[in-house]
Design a protein around this motif. Structure first.
Motif, PDB file in Angstrom:
ATOM      1  N   GLU A 141       0.206   3.788   5.280  1.00  0.00           N
ATOM      2  CA  GLU A 141      -0.158   2.844   6.332  1.00  0.00           C
ATOM      3  C   GLU A 141      -0.967   3.535   7.415  1.00  0.00           C
ATOM      4  O   GLU A 141      -1.006   3.073   8.552  1.00  0.00           O
ATOM      5  N   ILE A 159      -5.681   1.561   6.318  1.00  0.00           N
ATOM      6  CA  ILE A 159      -5.465   0.122   6.480  1.00  0.00           C
ATOM      7  C   ILE A 159      -6.768  -0.580   6.844  1.00  0.00           C
ATOM      8  O   ILE A 159      -7.121  -1.626   6.273  1.00  0.00           O
ATOM      9  N   ASP A 160      -7.505   0.014   7.765  1.00  0.00           N
ATOM     10  CA  ASP A 160      -8.774  -0.592   8.157  1.00  0.00           C
ATOM     11  C   ASP A 160      -9.737  -0.654   6.984  1.00  0.00           C
ATOM     12  O   ASP A 160     -10.448  -1.644   6.793  1.00  0.00           O
ATOM     13  N   ALA A 203      -8.928  -0.889   3.899  1.00  0.00           N
ATOM     14  CA  ALA A 203      -8.455  -1.945   3.002  1.00  0.00           C
ATOM     15  C   ALA A 203      -8.859  -3.317   3.528  1.00  0.00           C
ATOM     16  O   ALA A 203      -9.352  -4.162   2.770  1.00  0.00           O
ATOM     17  N   LYS A 204      -8.707  -3.514   4.842  1.00  0.00           N
ATOM     18  CA  LYS A 204      -9.100  -4.789   5.434  1.00  0.00           C
ATOM     19  C   LYS A 204     -10.567  -5.081   5.154  1.00  0.00           C
ATOM     20  O   LYS A 204     -10.934  -6.174   4.702  1.00  0.00           O
ATOM     21  N   TYR A 257      -2.884  -9.307   7.156  1.00  0.00           N
ATOM     22  CA  TYR A 257      -2.107  -8.083   7.214  1.00  0.00           C
ATOM     23  C   TYR A 257      -0.750  -8.471   7.776  1.00  0.00           C
ATOM     24  O   TYR A 257      -0.674  -9.017   8.878  1.00  0.00           O
ATOM     25  N   ASN A 262      -4.883   3.599  -2.824  1.00  0.00           N
ATOM     26  CA  ASN A 262      -3.911   3.306  -1.775  1.00  0.00           C
ATOM     27  C   ASN A 262      -3.086   2.051  -2.077  1.00  0.00           C
ATOM     28  O   ASN A 262      -2.262   1.655  -1.279  1.00  0.00           O
ATOM     29  N   VAL A 272       0.830  -1.207   0.000  1.00  0.00           N
ATOM     30  CA  VAL A 272       0.000   0.000   0.000  1.00  0.00           C
ATOM     31  C   VAL A 272       0.862   1.253   0.000  1.00  0.00           C
ATOM     32  O   VAL A 272       2.055   1.212   0.323  1.00  0.00           O
ATOM     33  N   ASP A 288       2.327  -5.694   2.472  1.00  0.00           N
ATOM     34  CA  ASP A 288       1.457  -5.289   3.576  1.00  0.00           C
ATOM     35  C   ASP A 288       0.293  -6.249   3.756  1.00  0.00           C
ATOM     36  O   ASP A 288      -0.123  -6.521   4.869  1.00  0.00           O
ATOM     37  N   PHE A 289      -0.238  -6.741   2.644  1.00  0.00           N
ATOM     38  CA  PHE A 289      -1.304  -7.724   2.709  1.00  0.00           C
ATOM     39  C   PHE A 289      -0.929  -8.935   1.869  1.00  0.00           C
ATOM     40  O   PHE A 289      -0.239  -8.811   0.855  1.00  0.00           O
TER      41      PHE A 289
END
Lengths: 157, 157
Positions: free
Chosen positions: B80, B85-86, B88-89, B103, B135, B77, B109-110
């Motif tokens: 961060e 990030i959340d 993306a999750k 993660y 991102n 990404v 990153d993932f």
DNA sequence: CATCCGGATGAAACAAACTTGCAATCAGAT
DNA sequence: ATCTGATTGCAAGTTTGTTTCATCCGGATG
């Protein structure tokens, strides 16, 4: 050789339920998909015989049983000779801490998913699996900080 | 807050069986671990309440239901920042084709595990998930040629 | 057009598994 | 010595899974 007929909408609806909760009573599945319980049961058995359903299992939270660490490993091998690859497959698959192992294309040859209790355990595992294996050229480690999604469900819609 | 007592040898033996086949009758489990069926059943229920057992599911062979392709994706990404990030999750987890998402630390990153019917489907998925996501800096694809070992079993011994 | 045949279905009877109530047991604390 | 809390096994009760059987449907055949 009998040709295996495709799964119909009933089968897929049943699979969709069983992938989420295989303790759902057949009677309830029947109501959801508009079939009788025996019909549901026969379809399930057929899919098990054909290998559509590979297994029925309980999913365990790794952290709750002392394996809080999940790690991805990209493994690159020296030689791709068939017998060496096969040996590597057998070797990786035989290790309980290796819960998943895939032979892949791209910049790596294998990708492993490993669960361990401590990083020291992982260190010991790398020694056994990689450093003591002449055919492993290099490996890269990715430690999971968050298991965002962890399942084996396959879309059947 | 009640401290949750550790699993004893009985619980671990039961888990070991259920992780391989959760259709095993409690009576048979009882014989294997030297407990009565009700005792087994109470232990199972407790482990389900505590989340040790996350779910009971049927494992489906992806190839048999039209998803013959499994792909690993390393995603890197741009930022961060926690909220990104959340986001993306949540975004990755919401996609049915993404069966696993972690993660991770390291050069990515993932890491995603994706199942698709065709490479064209994968191409469409990358468009949605990566190219249209500001991102996502870059991603690397590993196509599985062989699903050597595919499970979520955790060693409990 | 009638008939046959294979495959799938639902209702009912049956078998097996799960679940609950209860008394007994055990370990640790008082 | 007693009490308490947790766990157990047995037995009864309930739910679920399984089998049987007659019926139905669709396609192939005569």
């Amino acid at each position: 050789m009998p040709v295996l007929p495709d799964l119909d909408a009933f089968d897929r609806a049943i699979l969709s339920i069983l992938q989420k909760d295989n303790t759902t009573p057949q009677r309830m599945i029947g109501e959801a998909v508009n079939l009788s319980a025996p019909a549901v049961q026969r379809r399930i058995r057929r899919m098990e015989e054909r290998g559509v359903i590979r297994a029925n299992v309980a999913l365990v939270d790794p952290a709750k049983v002392g394996h809080p660490i999940t790690i991805f490993v990209e493994v690159e091998v020296e030689s791709e000779r068939a017998e060496l690859i096969d040996a590597a497959k057998r070797g990786f698959a035989a290790v309980p801490e290796v819960q998943q192992c895939y032979y892949v294309t791209g910049e790596a040859d294998f990708i492993l998913v490993v669960t361990v209790a401590t990083m020291a355990d992982y260190e010991a595992l790398t020694r056994r699996l990689f450093f003591e294996n002449n055919n492993v050229k290099r490996f890269r480690t990715f430690v999971a900080m968050d298991r965002v999604k962890m399942g084996l469900e396959v879309p059947v819609g």
